[in-house]
Design a protein around this motif. Structure first.
Motif, mmCIF file in Angstrom:
data_model
loop_
_atom_site.group_PDB
_atom_site.id
_atom_site.type_symbol
_atom_site.label_atom_id
_atom_site.label_comp_id
_atom_site.label_asym_id
_atom_site.label_seq_id
_atom_site.Cartn_x
_atom_site.Cartn_y
_atom_site.Cartn_z
ATOM 1 N N GLU A 203 0.828 -1.210 0.000
ATOM 2 C CA GLU A 203 0.000 0.000 0.000
ATOM 3 C C GLU A 203 0.861 1.258 0.000
ATOM 4 O OE1 GLU A 203 -3.935 -0.600 2.526
ATOM 5 O OE2 GLU A 203 -2.165 -0.470 3.782
ATOM 6 N N GLU A 206 4.140 5.432 -3.980
ATOM 7 C CA GLU A 206 4.063 6.764 -4.588
ATOM 8 C C GLU A 206 5.134 6.991 -5.648
ATOM 9 O OE1 GLU A 206 4.048 9.691 -1.477
ATOM 10 O OE2 GLU A 206 2.094 9.035 -0.706
ATOM 11 N N TYR A 225 -0.655 6.162 -4.949
ATOM 12 C CA TYR A 225 -0.864 7.310 -5.836
ATOM 13 C C TYR A 225 -0.134 7.156 -7.162
ATOM 14 C CZ TYR A 225 -2.717 9.650 -1.652
ATOM 15 O OH TYR A 225 -3.444 9.995 -0.552
HETATM 16 O O1 G Z 1 -6.274 1.874 6.012
HETATM 17 P P1 G Z 1 -6.326 1.834 4.524
HETATM 18 O O2 G Z 1 -5.137 1.155 3.953
HETATM 19 O O3 G Z 1 -7.605 1.309 3.978
HETATM 20 O O4 G Z 1 -6.203 3.367 4.063
HETATM 21 C C1 G Z 1 -6.329 3.778 2.763
HETATM 22 C C2 G Z 1 -6.006 5.265 2.774
HETATM 23 O O5 G Z 1 -4.720 5.499 2.218
HETATM 24 C C3 G Z 1 -6.972 6.086 1.960
HETATM 25 O O6 G Z 1 -7.406 7.179 2.716
HETATM 26 C C4 G Z 1 -6.182 6.529 0.749
HETATM 27 O O7 G Z 1 -6.600 7.782 0.278
HETATM 28 C C5 G Z 1 -4.764 6.571 1.286
HETATM 29 N N1 G Z 1 -3.773 6.333 0.237
HETATM 30 C C6 G Z 1 -3.904 5.547 -0.834
HETATM 31 N N2 G Z 1 -2.781 5.541 -1.606
HETATM 32 C C7 G Z 1 -1.895 6.348 -0.972
HETATM 33 C C8 G Z 1 -0.548 6.765 -1.278
HETATM 34 O O8 G Z 1 0.087 6.382 -2.268
HETATM 35 N N3 G Z 1 0.028 7.603 -0.368
HETATM 36 C C9 G Z 1 -0.614 8.037 0.759
HETATM 37 N N4 G Z 1 0.045 8.876 1.571
HETATM 38 N N5 G Z 1 -1.874 7.685 1.054
HETATM 39 C C10 G Z 1 -2.527 6.848 0.210
#
Ligand code: G
Ligand code: MN
Length: 234
Positions: A203, A206, A225
């Protein structure tokens, strides 16, 4: 504000793509994220209220709304696969269970629904989670262990849980190409997840360098992202 927004139906889902390394232009599935809007239609920042309400009845209301909207999306889009966030607490919520049961009966949601439960939430009531998973997995519903590595997983519980996916917390992903500690920790989490036959999603990816490093460590899917921000349309 959140209570009022729910009462007035000011909610929507945002969808973020999850991709496979080497095929990053193809969406493997989406994560659905609940969005709550203020009276002017602006999104209330979830990070500012979700942690505070997760264990309250408002948290149950949000999980109900999120599941209801997600099942509706699955009904309208027969080829869609969605991962939906939930708290382990919602397992014992009669309304939430009814929405799931109705959804499984009315729509072919089973094989297209992934329920995401954070490690922290699952560990509060592991026995309840284990029983619930055993009940609905035969109907096709898959489970993801969200925020894997971030909190409280007693590794011994992984033998009893049968999560289909583990989502490595973004904490370990951030600057993984530059931070050897994160490389070692992510590699350890991937090894553990694969040993327990979980598919691994990283997860919060970026940067391309992070994606490359994660691919070399063997993750199965990437989210972040770099591949797409959560947005209200698919
Ligand atoms: O807890 P969970 O993993 O479900 O949270 C998902 C959250 O992470 C969402 O609010 C989403 O907008 C955020 N998110 C998704 N991709 C990224 C990323 O690449 N960077 C960051 N900082 N936040 C992200
Ligand atoms: Mn999630």
């Amino acid at each position: 504000m959140v209570t009022l927004a729910l009462a007035e139906g000011r909610t929507q889902l945002a969808f973020q793509p999850i991709v496979r390394p080497g095929q990053t232009h193809v969406v493997a599935f989406h994560e659905a994220l609940i969005r709550v809007l203020d009276e002017g239609g602006r999104i209330l920042p979830a990070g500012q209220f979700l942690p505070d309400v997760e264990e309250t009845s408002l948290g149950r209301d949000l999980d109900c709304e999120s599941l209801r909207l997600s099942i509706e999306m699955l009904r309208k889009n027969p080829s869609l696969r969605l991962a939906v966030n939930m708290s382990a607490r919602s397992i014992a919520d009669g309304r939430w269970r009814q929405i799931l049961t109705d959804g499984l009966r009315r729509v072919e949601v089973g094989p297209r629904l992934i329920l995401e439960i954070s490690e922290q939430s699952a560990m509060l009531i592991p026995e309840v989670v284990i029983r619930f998973m055993a009940e609905v997995q035969p109907r096709g519903v898959a489970f993801a262990l969200d925020d894997f590595g971030a909190g409280l997983t007693a590794f011994r519980y992984l033998k009893d849980f049968f999560f289909d996916l583990a989502k490595i917390d973004s904490h370990f992903v951030n600057r993984i190409d530059e931070v050897p500690d994160n490389q070692v920790l992510a590699e350890a989490l991937i090894t553990v997840a694969h040993q327990f036959e979980m598919f691994v999603v990283a997860e919060g990816v970026e940067r391309q360098e992070e994606a490359d490093m994660l691919e070399s460590l063997g993750v199965d899917c990437l989210q972040g992202y770099l591949f797409g921000v959560p947005k209200p349309t698919l």
